[in-house]
Motif scaffolding. Structure first.
Motif, short mmCIF file in Angstrom:
data_model
loop_
_atom_site.label_atom_id
_atom_site.label_comp_id
_atom_site.label_asym_id
_atom_site.label_seq_id
_atom_site.Cartn_x
_atom_site.Cartn_y
_atom_site.Cartn_z
N HIS B 667 0.84 -1.22 0.00
CA HIS B 667 0.00 0.00 0.00
C HIS B 667 0.87 1.26 0.00
O HIS B 667 0.68 2.17 -0.80
CB HIS B 667 -0.88 0.07 1.26
CG HIS B 667 -1.92 -1.00 1.35
ND1 HIS B 667 -2.54 -1.30 2.53
CD2 HIS B 667 -2.46 -1.82 0.42
CE1 HIS B 667 -3.43 -2.27 2.33
NE2 HIS B 667 -3.40 -2.59 1.05
N GLY B 668 1.80 1.29 0.95
CA GLY B 668 2.61 2.49 1.11
C GLY B 668 3.51 2.73 -0.09
O GLY B 668 3.70 3.87 -0.52
N ALA B 671 1.44 4.11 -2.94
CA ALA B 671 1.09 5.52 -2.72
C ALA B 671 2.27 6.43 -3.06
O ALA B 671 2.10 7.51 -3.62
CB ALA B 671 0.65 5.75 -1.28
N GLN B 672 3.48 5.99 -2.73
CA GLN B 672 4.65 6.81 -3.04
C GLN B 672 4.89 6.87 -4.55
O GLN B 672 5.26 7.91 -5.09
CB GLN B 672 5.89 6.28 -2.32
CG GLN B 672 5.81 6.56 -0.82
CD GLN B 672 7.06 6.17 -0.06
OE1 GLN B 672 7.88 5.39 -0.55
NE2 GLN B 672 7.20 6.69 1.14
N PRO B 701 0.94 13.29 -1.67
CA PRO B 701 -0.37 12.64 -1.81
C PRO B 701 -1.11 12.59 -0.48
O PRO B 701 -0.54 12.20 0.54
CB PRO B 701 -0.01 11.23 -2.29
CG PRO B 701 1.42 11.02 -1.91
CD PRO B 701 2.06 12.37 -1.89
N ARG B 702 -2.35 13.01 -0.51
CA ARG B 702 -3.21 12.93 0.66
C ARG B 702 -4.19 11.76 0.47
O ARG B 702 -4.24 11.15 -0.60
CB ARG B 702 -3.96 14.25 0.86
CG ARG B 702 -3.01 15.35 1.29
CD ARG B 702 -3.68 16.70 1.46
NE ARG B 702 -2.65 17.71 1.68
CZ ARG B 702 -2.17 18.04 2.88
NH1 ARG B 702 -2.66 17.48 3.96
NH2 ARG B 702 -1.21 18.94 3.00
N ILE B 706 -5.21 9.02 -3.20
CA ILE B 706 -4.78 7.63 -3.39
C ILE B 706 -6.03 6.75 -3.48
O ILE B 706 -6.90 6.82 -2.61
CB ILE B 706 -3.89 7.18 -2.21
CG1 ILE B 706 -2.66 8.08 -2.11
CG2 ILE B 706 -3.47 5.72 -2.34
CD1 ILE B 706 -1.78 8.12 -3.33
N PRO B 707 -6.11 5.90 -4.51
CA PRO B 707 -7.29 5.04 -4.62
C PRO B 707 -7.22 3.87 -3.65
O PRO B 707 -6.16 3.61 -3.06
CB PRO B 707 -7.19 4.53 -6.06
CG PRO B 707 -5.73 4.52 -6.36
CD PRO B 707 -5.15 5.69 -5.60
N ILE B 709 -6.56 0.29 -2.81
CA ILE B 709 -5.59 -0.62 -3.45
C ILE B 709 -5.99 -2.06 -3.14
O ILE B 709 -6.04 -2.47 -1.97
CB ILE B 709 -4.16 -0.34 -2.94
CG1 ILE B 709 -3.77 1.11 -3.27
CG2 ILE B 709 -3.16 -1.33 -3.53
CD1 ILE B 709 -2.64 1.66 -2.41
#
Lengths: 205, 785
Positions: B667-668, B671-672, B701-702, B706-707, B709
């Motif tokens: 996930h992280g 997002a990055q 990104p807030r 971010i969708p 995942i």
């Protein structure tokens, strides 16, 4: 130096502070409550979020003196009797944190989101509500999950507490905090004036 | 399967502390008598320092000392080295590698470079004093643009490198590629700008230096990913003292992502000032200061030519890239430029690859690692080239990929370029990801969106990345007399959950309950050697390490267990925490044996006592986590606003120690990666002044950006280490960059746009759509609903 009186996590504290001291500096440097973090210098990241008089606020953007007489709850004041607050528990159960640096701010913000919206807010709403907090580790997904689970647990706790005839909903940690900080109206007015002077001076520079 | 063992999504051990606000981040444990350090930084990107007058500032209230480059020369303070060598552009020898200076001497080479440090009782006093320092500069023309760094007339940042082109890395077989291209049915070219970004962990960089006068030793507590490597650099290169004269420890660290694996000037400065002034010295970066002085990352301008045969099978790939180094070469600067070029192979069978990478100096803060560290720089270009080829041929990009995938039966697969992949099933990953994302149904969604006046796109990105390339690590397991376990490793936990996963491993192998296992601080005084957390390696290398250490402990314990069991050590087996003598019903618990091992009266001859074991372990080979990523986006052509609709990834991390933590890493990471594609972007003006210097200008990104995942697993264990672990740290980011960018480009495809460079910020998207004639050109009102 002016003095400041706050009810912090249920304890009345009185300290001398400079007129430029920020609430987060007061909490970290003078009270040693280092759970509240600083992640930016432009009120964007929310790592410093605490509760002031029942609202989630960014303590990096509040002068300590402007909070005089107020009730502050920090992450250290959320757990009670050695038991994690339902929202803290939800973050742990749902892997809502990684490095942990933004976490206190998210948890403090989340408690207020949950109080306002209850457990049925949809994912989109929760993501919108988190607009004031930045996390670099989790991609936010497990934070959303945590807040939802935490909100549900808070409601269940509340229901349980009502049955056991608790006078106040335990979901509001501020409810436990003293609300009559010892000070006169004169003192309060004086401090407010000092803050105004400081703000005025800051503008000039 | 054990309740707390390998493969269980157990809750993290470190969470209670972090959730209660009881973490020990460096800024939380500043010694009471510490001075605060403020760094006076260069306001110019390139200038001569003519003079520094600190007279007035020394008089300022609370000031304990001010140090400049003159003092650094007096103390012969060195700089941080480049870890990866390359070649000079003319091939005459090694590249010129100026150390990453910790404080400017006579020239400043980037805006933000330390010029003086002020130590005072409070930070405000240090800041006030810094305002009184008079620095006289003679500004020089700055080299800011990577594209123009070697243009005629550009000034030289280093006399040793007149055209600012520091190095040329040449990789692969040029003749084979030319041969392949001469026979190709089609050639597809693309230029991709891999933008410059700021790593931005939520905890800014931070350091406290202490001079231990009694021992004549420097001590550092800091937010670093690898205390041991940091110590090596500080001792050998900065202070020129034996490593035993430096202690480095890192307690809680608020995210690293590569940035904190690279030593920065302030680490040395707090230690130096502490020695000079005889008091602890503390520095905590402000965020805006971090934007100026944290090493940035990525920043490549790349060109790629992909040659296909008539069946759209890849026959050759040519790659040419300009990589930014910044003003100095950081520890990982050349690594990010050239060290991961092997990723051009991707998940495809590519018979011939040839790559040239030129690295340039510019008057900007040095470039260093960020999650992926050279991997996404290569893979995002390859994966864009695949989509561009599909665009040219009018093919489904998923089908083009499928035709070229390495097949599972070809594993282990020698790419013929740099890597030999250990294992993986890329076709299945792609199928699973496509099914999850309903790839087949996308065109309907695109048409539906178009009817609403929106541009919708879908993009795929395959990732395969080297993990645990840096294979060695040291660890120690100590056993208390009651059977509880204490352990240390060189890995540092700054969010990845090693405090939990390492405990799971120990619990698995020694059958000790988790509450009896404790991890020691990552401290060079606790363990003398280590390489740290980087390159997605802690799980794979750590798995092998803990397994080996545990086995050695059990081996030792069997010698002791032989006493009460009245048999030979060879006749003893260790099952579920109990030592059994084969063929008898005699048993001894792990705790009983631990107690005996610490009883000096009863030890066998030649037995050292205790059950501790410490060693370095090196698993058999690197691992190659992989996965297929799909991203779907929708763009509002009126505003340029991008809505991330969904994200699906089928990942192969090998065997997982803790699937919950693995998913969190994915996930992280995603997002990055998406952050860089959707909006993050470091920009300088023509003078080299940073334009994106705070979270108000730099689009982190807030949550809403971010969708959701969806993660699916298709794990194929690695044969290269005993547990089959591959690693999960970086693949999310490396896969998300191409998937996200391909989705954006696909959304713009109906406008005839073949390529769009990151970041897909509203302004840039709106302009691209507007320049292409706007959506009206393709939105036919007569189209049937």
């Amino acid at each position: 130096m002016p003095t400041l009186t706050l009810a912090v996590n249920g304890n009345i504290v009185t300290r001398e502070v400079t007129s430029s001291t920020l609430l987060v500096q007061f909490l970290r440097d003078q009270l040693g409550l280092t759970g509240t973090h600083v992640g930016c210098d432009s009120t964007q990241c929310g790592a410093c979020t605490v509760h002031l008089n029942g609202d989630a606020i960014k303590s990096c953007t509040a002068l300590a003196l402007s909070c005089d007489g107020g009730k502050v709850t920090t992450i250290e004041g959320l757990a009670q009797n050695g038991k994690l607050h339902p929202m803290q528990e939800a973050f742990r159960a749902n892997h809502g944190l990684q490095c942990g640096y933004c976490t206190p701010g998210f948890v403090m913000a989340a408690v207020k989101i949950a109080e306002r919206l209850g457990p049925n807010a949809d994912e989109e709403t929760l993501r919108e509500e988190m607009d004031g907090n930045l996390c670099r580790c989790t991609g936010y997904q497990n934070i959303v999950k945590s807040i939802r689970a935490g909100a549900k647990a808070m409601l269940e706790n509340e229901a349980r507490d009502e049955i056991s005839s608790s006078p106040q909903g335990l979901t509001d940690p501020d409810a436990r905090v003293c609300n009559d900080a010892p000070q006169t109206q004169e003192q309060s007015a004086e401090r407010k004036a000092q803050v105004d002077v400081f703000i005025e001076n800051s503008r000039g520079s | 399967m054990k309740k707390f063992g390998v493969g269980q999504s157990v809750e993290r051990a470190e969470d209670a502390r972090l959730l209660l606000g009881e973490g020990r981040y460096t800024d939380d444990i500043v010694p009471a008598n510490a001075l605060r350090l403020f760094v006076l930084r260069s306001p110019h990107a390139h200038a001569k320092i003519l003079s520094i007058d600190k007279t007035a500032s020394l008089e300022s209230k609370g000031v304990a000392g001010i140090l400049t480059g003159v003092d650094a020369d007096e103390d012969d303070l060195g700089g941080f080295p480049s870890l990866v060598p390359s070649n000079a552009p003319d091939g005459s020898g090694p590249n010129f590698a100026p150390p990453f200076s910790v404080i400017a001497r006579d020239i400043v080479r980037y805006a933000g470079e330390p010029v003086a440090i002020v130590m005072a009782d409070t930070l405000d006093q240090a800041k006030d004093a810094a305002e009184l320092i008079k620095v006289e500069y003679a500004p020089l023309t700055a080299v800011v643009s990577l594209a123009d760094a070697d243009k005629p007339g550009m000034p030289s940042i280093w006399p040793e490198c007149p055209d600012n082109n520091d190095s040329l890395g040449v990789f692969g077989d040029k003749a084979a590629v030319e041969e392949a291209f001469s026979k190709a049915a089609s050639i597809h070219s693309i230029d991709v700008r891999v933008s410059r970004v700021a790593v931005s962990p939520m905890e800014p960089r931070v350091a406290t230096g202490v001079w231990n006068e009694a021992e004549g030793r420097y001590e550092l507590t800091a937010g670093v990913q690898s205390p041991h490597m940091t110590r090596t650099q500080l001792a050998a290169c900065i202070f020129k003292v034996p490593p035993s004269k430096v202690r480095v420890r890192a307690l809680d660290v608020g995210g690293g992502f590569g940035l904190k694996g690279v030593p920065h000037p302030e680490l040395a400065l707090v230690m130096w000032a502490a020695r000079r002034l005889g008091r602890p010295v503390h520095w905590f970066s402000e965020r805006s200061e971090g934007f100026l002085s944290d090493c940035h990352s990525r920043d490549h301008i790349s060109h790629c030519d992909l040659a296909l045969d008539e069946d759209a099978r890849i026959v050759g790939l040519k790659f040419n890239s300009r990589a930014n180094l910044g003003a100095y070469i950081s520890l990982a600067g050349m690594h990010c430029a050239q060290g991961n070029i092997g990723h051009l192979s991707g998940v495809y069978t590519t018979p011939a690859i040839y790559a040239e990478v030129r690295a340039y100096f510019t008057n900007t803060v040095p470039i260093a690692s960020y999650r992926g560290a050279g991997r996404p720089e290569a893979l995002v270009v390859l994966e864009r080239a695949m989509d561009a080829a599909a665009f040219d041929l009018g093919m489904d990009p998923a089908e083009l990929r499928r035709r070229n995938l390495i097949q599972p039966e070809q594993m282990p697969y020698d790419t013929g370029f740099q890597f030999t992949y250990d294992s993986g099933d890329y076709p299945v990953s792609q199928t699973k990801a496509q099914e999850a994302a309903d790839w087949a149904g996308f065109e309907k969604r695109r048409a539906e969106a178009l009817r609403r006046g929106k541009l919708r796109g879908i993009g795929m990105g395959h990732v395969v990345e080297i993990a645990s390339g840096m294979r060695d690590e040291m660890g120690e397991i100590e056993i208390e007399a009651d059977g509880s376990v204490t352990f240390s490793t060189g890995f540092h936990n700054h969010g990845q959950g090693q405090e939990t996963t390492m405990r799971q491993l120990i619990s698995e192998f020694l059958a000790v309950p988790p509450e009896k296992i404790r991890m020691k601080d990552c401290d060079t005084d606790v363990q003398n050697f280590g390489l740290g957390s980087a390159g997605s390696r802690a799980a794979a290398v750590g798995g092998a390490l803990i397994k080996t250490l545990s086995e050695k402990v059990i081996e030792k314990a069997k010698i002791i267990a032989a006493i009460p069991l009245e048999t030979d050590a060879a006749q003893i087996e260790f099952v579920d925490g109990t030592f059994n003598a084969r063929g008898t019903n005699k048993t001894a618990t792990f705790a009983e044996v631990a107690a005996l091992a610490h009883n000096p009266m009863g030890l066998p001859d030649g037995f050292d006592g205790g059950l501790a074991h410490k060693q370095i372990v090196r698993p058999g080979g690197p691992t190659f986590p992989n996965g297929c990523h799909i991203c779907e986006v929708e763009i509002d052509p009126e505003t340029g606003e991008l809505d991330a609709i969904g994200y699906w990834v089928c990942e192969d991390v090998g065997r997982s120690i803790n699937p919950m933590i693995v998913k969190g890493q994915i996930h992280g990471g995603v997002a990055q990666g998406l952050g860089q594609i959707f909006g993050e972007f470091i920009e300088f003006d023509r003078e080299g002044q940073l334009l994106t210097g705070s979270f108000m200008d730099y689009q982190m990104p807030r949550a809403l950006d971010i969708p959701h995942i969806t993660t699916i697993s298709h794990d194929v264990p690695s044969p290269n280490n005993p547990l089959g672990i591959k690693g999960a740290g970086e693949s999310g980011t490396v896969g998300a960059m191409p998937a996200g960018l391909n989705a954006v480009c696909d959304a713009l495809k109906p406008l005839g746009i073949r390529h769009f460079d990151m970041p897909a910020s509203p302004h840039r998207l709106w302009k691209a759509i507007h320049d292409a004639g706007g959506i009206d050109a393709i939105c036919k009102p007569t189209e049937a609903a």
